[in-house]
Motif scaffolding. Structure first.
Motif, PDB file in Angstrom:
ATOM      1  N   CYS A   8       0.757  -1.316  -0.111  1.00 31.25           N
ATOM      2  CA  CYS A   8       0.002  -0.028  -0.226  1.00 31.25           C
ATOM      3  C   CYS A   8       0.747   1.276   0.119  1.00 31.25           C
ATOM      4  CB  CYS A   8      -0.984  -0.153   1.241  1.00 31.25           C
ATOM      5  SG  CYS A   8      -1.862   1.402   1.523  1.00 31.25           S
ATOM      6  N   CYS A  29      -6.424  -1.670  -0.104  1.00 31.22           N
ATOM      7  CA  CYS A  29      -5.340  -2.029   1.279  1.00 31.22           C
ATOM      8  C   CYS A  29      -6.355  -2.735   2.224  1.00 31.22           C
ATOM      9  CB  CYS A  29      -4.632  -0.906   2.003  1.00 31.22           C
ATOM     10  SG  CYS A  29      -3.445  -1.356   3.200  1.00 31.22           S
ATOM     11  N   VAL A  37      -3.015   0.581  -3.735  1.00 33.87           N
ATOM     12  CA  VAL A  37      -2.116  -0.806  -3.591  1.00 33.87           C
ATOM     13  C   VAL A  37      -1.265  -0.904  -5.162  1.00 33.87           C
ATOM     14  CG1 VAL A  37      -2.185  -3.181  -3.336  1.00 33.87           C
ATOM     15  CG2 VAL A  37      -3.682  -1.654  -2.090  1.00 33.87           C
TER      16      VAL A  37
END
Length: 101
Positions: A8, A29, A37
């Motif tokens: 992330c 995430c 992400v």
């Protein structure tokens, strides 16, 4: 199926996911819920070592294993001394061409 590693960009959380190549990457995430992400590039976590690859390592004891690194003939990469050929058997003496059969 391959294992991919993701991170992330918002919170820095790293996680792995087992997925098909055709599956979509996760976008959110799992820790912070942010849609930032990205897939990471990482080295595999195993190393292949040894003198070579064998056609199969699960053959029976009597079967000959062929080392694929050494070539298709199965001969070692370094030349070995070849054994001397066996002498030819001596010819039987002839009896004058007459057959007693």
């Amino acid at each position: 199926m391959p294992i991919y590693e993701f991170q992330c960009q918002a919170c820095g959380h790293r996680f792995e996911r087992l997925q098909k190549i055709s599956d979509a990457d996760p976008e959110i995430c799992p820790t912070c819920g942010e849609p930032r992400v990205g897939r990471m590039l990482s080295a595999p976590s195993f190393r292949l070592a040894g003198s070579g690859w064998y056609e199969t390592d699960f053959k029976k004891d009597g079967d000959k294993k062929k080392n694929l690194v050494e070539g298709s003939s199965g001969a070692p990469a370094s030349p070995a001394a070849a054994p001397a050929p066996a002498p030819a058997p001596a010819a039987a003496p002839s009896t004058g061409g007459a057959s007693t059969d």
